[in-house]
Design a protein around this motif. Structure first.
Motif, PDB file in Angstrom:
ATOM      1  N   UNK A 109       1.127  -1.319   0.095  1.00  0.00           N
ATOM      2  CA  UNK A 109       0.213  -0.474   0.196  1.00  0.00           C
ATOM      3  C   UNK A 109       0.863   1.265  -0.208  1.00  0.00           C
ATOM      4  N   UNK A 110       0.482   1.650  -0.751  1.00  0.00           N
ATOM      5  CA  UNK A 110       1.379   3.383  -0.543  1.00  0.00           C
ATOM      6  C   UNK A 110       1.443   4.262   0.294  1.00  0.00           C
ATOM      7  N   UNK A 111       2.242   4.144   0.548  1.00  0.00           N
ATOM      8  CA  UNK A 111       2.352   5.276   2.235  1.00  0.00           C
ATOM      9  C   UNK A 111       3.816   5.860   2.426  1.00  0.00           C
ATOM     10  N   UNK A 112       3.370   7.212   1.988  1.00  0.00           N
ATOM     11  CA  UNK A 112       4.468   8.494   2.077  1.00  0.00           C
ATOM     12  C   UNK A 112       5.375   8.190   3.516  1.00  0.00           C
ATOM     13  N   UNK A 113       6.614   8.737   3.276  1.00  0.00           N
ATOM     14  CA  UNK A 113       7.701   8.331   4.411  1.00  0.00           C
ATOM     15  C   UNK A 113       7.137   9.071   5.410  1.00  0.00           C
TER      16      UNK A 113
END
Length: 151
Positions: A109-113
């Motif tokens: 799942x795309x997740x911003x760092x």
């Protein structure tokens, strides 16, 4: 070689190997991250660490920056020279030797760092944001040409 800090070594050497990945979804859109350091969009990627292969660096950077696991990396191109000039926020100046891969195989799942990037988004290659990190412009131009001919 003496006691050199990373910044001293970068200034001494001037070239920094880096690896990045063009991630293409099922709609032929490319994943870009809005960087925190320059407020511009770029593909996920970054500097290699000692002893890493380019593939390991590319996979690590993608995971760190997007939370995605990429598979089946294919070499897209190698970029160097004036177009790969970069000045870090701390003033360190380098020329990247950018090894860029491409894949449409990824999971997670795309997740911003929140550290290097503040937004992640898939873009249609014909509708990219205007604010592109300069050293990514030739990469995305080549991608646009390649997608027309199906990579």
């Amino acid at each position: 070689m003496g006691n050199y800090s990373m910044s001293n070594l970068i200034n001494l050497v001037g070239h920094l190997p880096s690896a990045g990945v063009i991630i293409v979804d099922e709609k032929n859109r490319v994943l870009l991250q809005l960087r925190t350091d320059n407020n511009k969009w770029s593909i996920p990627g970054g500097a290699m660490v000692l002893g890493e292969t380019t593939e390991e660096a590319a996979k690590r950077e993608v995971f760190e920056e997007t939370n995605l696991v990429v598979e089946e990396l294919s070499l897209f191109n190698v970029y160097s020279g004036e177009e790969q000039h970069w000045i870090y926020p701390d003033g360190n100046e380098v020329y990247f030797i950018s090894i860029v891969y491409i894949t449409n195989r990824f999971s997670g799942t795309v997740k911003v760092d929140g550290i290097e990037g503040k937004e992640l988004k898939f873009f249609d290659i014909n509708n990219l944001p205007k604010e592109i990190t300069p050293c990514n412009k030739p990469i995305l131009s080549d991608l646009k040409n390649r997608l027309v001919h199906n990579f």
